[in-house]
Design a protein around this motif. Structure first.
Motif, PDB file in Angstrom:
ATOM      1  N   SER A 246       6.880   1.246   7.093  1.00 28.61           N
ATOM      2  CA  SER A 246       6.492   0.139   6.180  1.00 28.61           C
ATOM      3  C   SER A 246       4.865  -0.364   6.556  1.00 28.61           C
ATOM      4  O   SER A 246       4.475  -0.313   7.737  1.00 28.61           O
ATOM      5  CB  SER A 246       7.199  -1.170   6.417  1.00 28.61           C
ATOM      6  OG  SER A 246       7.097  -1.602   7.922  1.00 28.61           O
ATOM      7  N   ARG A 247       4.054  -0.619   5.470  1.00 32.60           N
ATOM      8  CA  ARG A 247       2.598  -1.037   5.740  1.00 32.60           C
ATOM      9  C   ARG A 247       2.544  -2.302   5.926  1.00 32.60           C
ATOM     10  O   ARG A 247       3.055  -3.124   5.141  1.00 32.60           O
ATOM     11  CB  ARG A 247       1.737   0.027   5.136  1.00 32.60           C
ATOM     12  CG  ARG A 247       2.062  -0.328   3.500  1.00 32.60           C
ATOM     13  CD  ARG A 247       1.079   0.614   2.826  1.00 32.60           C
ATOM     14  NE  ARG A 247       1.522   1.661   2.092  1.00 32.60           N
ATOM     15  CZ  ARG A 247       2.175   2.704   2.543  1.00 32.60           C
ATOM     16  NH1 ARG A 247       1.914   3.122   3.706  1.00 32.60           N
ATOM     17  NH2 ARG A 247       2.857   3.602   1.853  1.00 32.60           N
ATOM     18  N   SER A 248       1.534  -2.939   6.777  1.00 32.79           N
ATOM     19  CA  SER A 248       1.051  -4.451   6.505  1.00 32.79           C
ATOM     20  C   SER A 248      -0.512  -4.244   6.023  1.00 32.79           C
ATOM     21  O   SER A 248      -0.915  -2.985   5.360  1.00 32.79           O
ATOM     22  CB  SER A 248       0.944  -4.774   8.047  1.00 32.79           C
ATOM     23  OG  SER A 248      -0.209  -4.293   8.654  1.00 32.79           O
ATOM     24  N   ALA A 249      -1.064  -5.323   5.990  1.00 36.41           N
ATOM     25  CA  ALA A 249      -2.271  -5.502   5.336  1.00 36.41           C
ATOM     26  C   ALA A 249      -3.323  -4.722   6.166  1.00 36.41           C
ATOM     27  O   ALA A 249      -4.347  -3.978   5.289  1.00 36.41           O
ATOM     28  CB  ALA A 249      -2.756  -6.920   5.054  1.00 36.41           C
ATOM     29  N   VAL A 250      -3.324  -4.341   7.290  1.00 33.16           N
ATOM     30  CA  VAL A 250      -4.060  -3.680   7.952  1.00 33.16           C
ATOM     31  C   VAL A 250      -4.211  -2.421   7.941  1.00 33.16           C
ATOM     32  O   VAL A 250      -4.983  -1.585   8.126  1.00 33.16           O
ATOM     33  CB  VAL A 250      -4.360  -3.968   9.439  1.00 33.16           C
ATOM     34  CG1 VAL A 250      -5.192  -5.233   9.883  1.00 33.16           C
ATOM     35  CG2 VAL A 250      -2.873  -4.416   9.956  1.00 33.16           C
TER      36      VAL A 250
ATOM     37  N   TRP B 165      -1.616   6.016  -0.670  1.00 33.22           N
ATOM     38  CA  TRP B 165      -1.929   4.480  -1.023  1.00 33.22           C
ATOM     39  C   TRP B 165      -2.944   4.449  -1.692  1.00 33.22           C
ATOM     40  O   TRP B 165      -2.951   3.559  -2.654  1.00 33.22           O
ATOM     41  CB  TRP B 165      -2.425   3.930   0.256  1.00 33.22           C
ATOM     42  CG  TRP B 165      -2.804   2.453   0.228  1.00 33.22           C
ATOM     43  CD1 TRP B 165      -2.243   1.243   0.153  1.00 33.22           C
ATOM     44  CD2 TRP B 165      -4.428   2.179   0.298  1.00 33.22           C
ATOM     45  NE1 TRP B 165      -3.116   0.604  -0.311  1.00 33.22           N
ATOM     46  CE2 TRP B 165      -4.621   0.618  -0.033  1.00 33.22           C
ATOM     47  CE3 TRP B 165      -5.593   2.840   0.602  1.00 33.22           C
ATOM     48  CZ2 TRP B 165      -5.587   0.342   0.160  1.00 33.22           C
ATOM     49  CZ3 TRP B 165      -6.828   2.062   0.466  1.00 33.22           C
ATOM     50  CH2 TRP B 165      -6.840   0.811  -0.047  1.00 33.22           C
ATOM     51  N   LEU B 166      -4.022   5.244  -1.826  1.00 35.02           N
ATOM     52  CA  LEU B 166      -5.139   5.090  -2.939  1.00 35.02           C
ATOM     53  C   LEU B 166      -4.658   5.662  -4.193  1.00 35.02           C
ATOM     54  O   LEU B 166      -5.269   4.698  -5.025  1.00 35.02           O
ATOM     55  CB  LEU B 166      -6.311   6.292  -2.353  1.00 35.02           C
ATOM     56  CG  LEU B 166      -7.186   5.805  -1.212  1.00 35.02           C
ATOM     57  CD1 LEU B 166      -7.967   7.069  -0.748  1.00 35.02           C
ATOM     58  CD2 LEU B 166      -8.044   4.698  -1.686  1.00 35.02           C
TER      59      LEU B 166
ATOM     60  N   ARG C 244      -3.549  11.386   6.718  1.00 37.65           N
ATOM     61  CA  ARG C 244      -4.409  11.656   5.550  1.00 37.65           C
ATOM     62  C   ARG C 244      -3.649  11.485   4.287  1.00 37.65           C
ATOM     63  O   ARG C 244      -3.984  10.906   3.261  1.00 37.65           O
ATOM     64  CB  ARG C 244      -4.910  12.958   5.609  1.00 37.65           C
ATOM     65  CG  ARG C 244      -6.309  12.945   5.952  1.00 37.65           C
ATOM     66  CD  ARG C 244      -6.764  14.555   6.670  1.00 37.65           C
ATOM     67  NE  ARG C 244      -7.651  14.523   7.740  1.00 37.65           N
ATOM     68  CZ  ARG C 244      -8.890  14.165   7.871  1.00 37.65           C
ATOM     69  NH1 ARG C 244      -9.503  13.667   6.841  1.00 37.65           N
ATOM     70  NH2 ARG C 244      -9.403  13.843   8.855  1.00 37.65           N
ATOM     71  N   SER C 245      -2.381  11.918   4.580  1.00 40.33           N
ATOM     72  CA  SER C 245      -1.626  12.066   3.162  1.00 40.33           C
ATOM     73  C   SER C 245      -1.390  10.568   2.839  1.00 40.33           C
ATOM     74  O   SER C 245      -1.107  10.208   1.746  1.00 40.33           O
ATOM     75  CB  SER C 245       0.036  12.810   3.413  1.00 40.33           C
ATOM     76  OG  SER C 245      -0.504  13.946   3.986  1.00 40.33           O
TER      77      SER C 245
ATOM     78  N   VAL D  98      -6.605  -0.417   5.847  1.00 42.38           N
ATOM     79  CA  VAL D  98      -7.905  -0.290   6.234  1.00 42.38           C
ATOM     80  C   VAL D  98      -8.195   0.598   7.482  1.00 42.38           C
ATOM     81  O   VAL D  98      -9.343   1.207   7.729  1.00 42.38           O
ATOM     82  CB  VAL D  98      -8.345  -1.930   6.893  1.00 42.38           C
ATOM     83  CG1 VAL D  98      -9.968  -1.765   7.359  1.00 42.38           C
ATOM     84  CG2 VAL D  98      -8.036  -2.821   5.919  1.00 42.38           C
ATOM     85  N   VAL D  99      -7.441   0.659   8.550  1.00 46.27           N
ATOM     86  CA  VAL D  99      -7.365   1.524   9.609  1.00 46.27           C
ATOM     87  C   VAL D  99      -7.526   3.018   9.195  1.00 46.27           C
ATOM     88  O   VAL D  99      -8.577   3.662   9.424  1.00 46.27           O
ATOM     89  CB  VAL D  99      -6.323   1.263  10.331  1.00 46.27           C
ATOM     90  CG1 VAL D  99      -6.230   2.078  11.638  1.00 46.27           C
ATOM     91  CG2 VAL D  99      -6.132  -0.165  11.135  1.00 46.27           C
ATOM     92  N   LEU D 100      -6.427   3.124   8.359  1.00 50.29           N
ATOM     93  CA  LEU D 100      -6.383   4.740   7.914  1.00 50.29           C
ATOM     94  C   LEU D 100      -7.872   4.916   6.991  1.00 50.29           C
ATOM     95  O   LEU D 100      -8.515   5.955   7.478  1.00 50.29           O
ATOM     96  CB  LEU D 100      -5.278   5.002   6.801  1.00 50.29           C
ATOM     97  CG  LEU D 100      -4.076   4.768   7.516  1.00 50.29           C
ATOM     98  CD1 LEU D 100      -2.695   4.999   6.431  1.00 50.29           C
ATOM     99  CD2 LEU D 100      -3.891   5.611   8.733  1.00 50.29           C
ATOM    100  N   GLY D 101      -8.211   4.116   6.219  1.00 52.70           N
ATOM    101  CA  GLY D 101      -9.639   4.409   5.515  1.00 52.70           C
ATOM    102  C   GLY D 101     -10.599   4.514   6.569  1.00 52.70           C
ATOM    103  O   GLY D 101     -11.554   5.315   6.112  1.00 52.70           O
ATOM    104  N   MET D 102     -10.782   3.587   7.527  1.00 49.50           N
ATOM    105  CA  MET D 102     -11.851   3.628   8.549  1.00 49.50           C
ATOM    106  C   MET D 102     -12.033   4.952   9.110  1.00 49.50           C
ATOM    107  O   MET D 102     -13.075   5.398   9.446  1.00 49.50           O
ATOM    108  CB  MET D 102     -12.015   2.524   9.211  1.00 49.50           C
ATOM    109  CG  MET D 102     -12.244   1.189   8.494  1.00 49.50           C
ATOM    110  SD  MET D 102     -13.994   1.047   7.632  1.00 49.50           S
ATOM    111  CE  MET D 102     -13.867  -0.539   6.710  1.00 49.50           C
ATOM    112  N   LEU D 103     -10.696   5.446   9.447  1.00 48.34           N
ATOM    113  CA  LEU D 103     -10.769   6.759  10.282  1.00 48.34           C
ATOM    114  C   LEU D 103     -11.090   7.946   9.337  1.00 48.34           C
ATOM    115  O   LEU D 103     -11.078   9.076   9.863  1.00 48.34           O
ATOM    116  CB  LEU D 103      -9.492   6.884  10.936  1.00 48.34           C
ATOM    117  CG  LEU D 103      -9.011   5.614  12.116  1.00 48.34           C
ATOM    118  CD1 LEU D 103      -7.661   5.938  12.496  1.00 48.34           C
ATOM    119  CD2 LEU D 103     -10.255   6.007  13.064  1.00 48.34           C
TER     120      LEU D 103
END
Lengths: 172, 172
Positions: free
Chosen positions: A2-6, A84-85, A78-79, A9-14
């Motif tokens: 399950s994903r939270s709001a962060v 999510w995108l 990455r997947s 952002v974390v995945l994207g920034m990495l």
DNA sequence: TAGTGCATGTAATGCGTTACATGATTTC
DNA sequence: GAAATCATGTAACGCATTACATGCACTA
């Protein structure tokens, strides 16, 4: 998983490369903070969780005695980011105290009620100035990464003009 | 007399006349919900607190066996509302997941990234339709009370157009 | 050597939503 | 007589911020 709001952002920034929690926090402040924030209280536990789930990998980047944990996206990470995108949810949450004031402003003498609208316009002007400052300092982002800042600039310009138009309309 | 986020909504909604907690909730859903929400979990305790502080007065409006507690603004309540209306803070809080997606969309193949922008446009179009429906049903509000809805309509129109413009710019 | 920035982390707190409990009245 | 609406309230939960604790490294 399950994903939270962060999480995004974390995945994207990495995406562009490995970063520490501290780096991510800084990147957020520079870029997404005005529409999506992240605090240490979310960031560090989330990084741990994502590492446990295998979406990021942690390597030690300490220099001397200063601790530093650097995280990188894994293939599953990455997947997950790509998945999510591709989601189509378009949740916009707005909390605007000045709009609430306007809604009740008929309770004030007209001159003061108009002042609420003027406050709004000034607020837009201020934020616009801040974003223009940021825009000056920003390098050439890739196409899509540049959009939120462009949006912010356009939004505050529009908002300021909207206030001006309404002020015109409401003053004889 | 510290105020929470619901305080001004409650006071403001009572300006035109006495209401029950249930009434206030309904009024919020009809009018301010898209930029300022309030749940029962906030509303009922807050009404109690405001009554204890003397900003509202409670009278029994039960009919038969159905309980109903009706609250009215007191003079101190009116003052508190006016004082809040005159505050100059202009806090706009935005949480926009689609904007975050755009920010990271360079990680997608270009065609899909453009899809994120298209989703955004469609989201604006949908919300615009909803607000237009509401606008049809709405009676003639006093000047300022009508502004938030006008703002919402104008905002989504602007947002849709912004997306269209950016799509144009990004597609050769 | 004092201040700023780098760096990690957690505990306490606050806030708001969700879900539930309970029951009356109106409408179809 | 079933469903929707009126009506009040609270407890549990989840989430995010704030504040704090801790210490290294660089620079003025």
């Amino acid at each position: 998983m399950s994903r939270s709001a962060v999480t995004p952002v974390v995945l994207g920034m990495l995406w562009h490369g490995p970063l520490s929690g501290y780096d991510i926090k800084r990147a957020v402040e520079r870029s997404t903070a005005f529409f999506w924030r992240a605090s240490y209280g979310q960031l560090y536990p989330e990084l741990k969780r994502l590492a446990a789930d295998g979406l990021v990998s942690a390597t030690d980047g300490s220099s001397g005695d200063r601790p530093r944990r650097v995280y990188a996206l894994t293939e599953p990470g990455r997947s997950a980011l790509a998945a999510w995108l591709r989601e189509e949810r378009t949740t916009v949450q707005l909390r605007d105290e000045n709009l609430l004031r306007l809604f009740f402003a008929d309770a004030l003498p007209r001159a003061q009620a108009l002042g609420v609208l003027r406050d709004r316009r000034d607020g837009h002007a201020e934020r616009l100035a801040v974003l223009q400052q940021i825009a000056k300092g920003a390098g050439a982002d890739p196409d899509f990464a540049a959009l939120p800042l462009r949006w912010g600039l356009a939004f505050h310009e529009w908002g300021r003009r909207w206030c001006d138009d309404e002020l015109q309309r409401l003053t004889p």
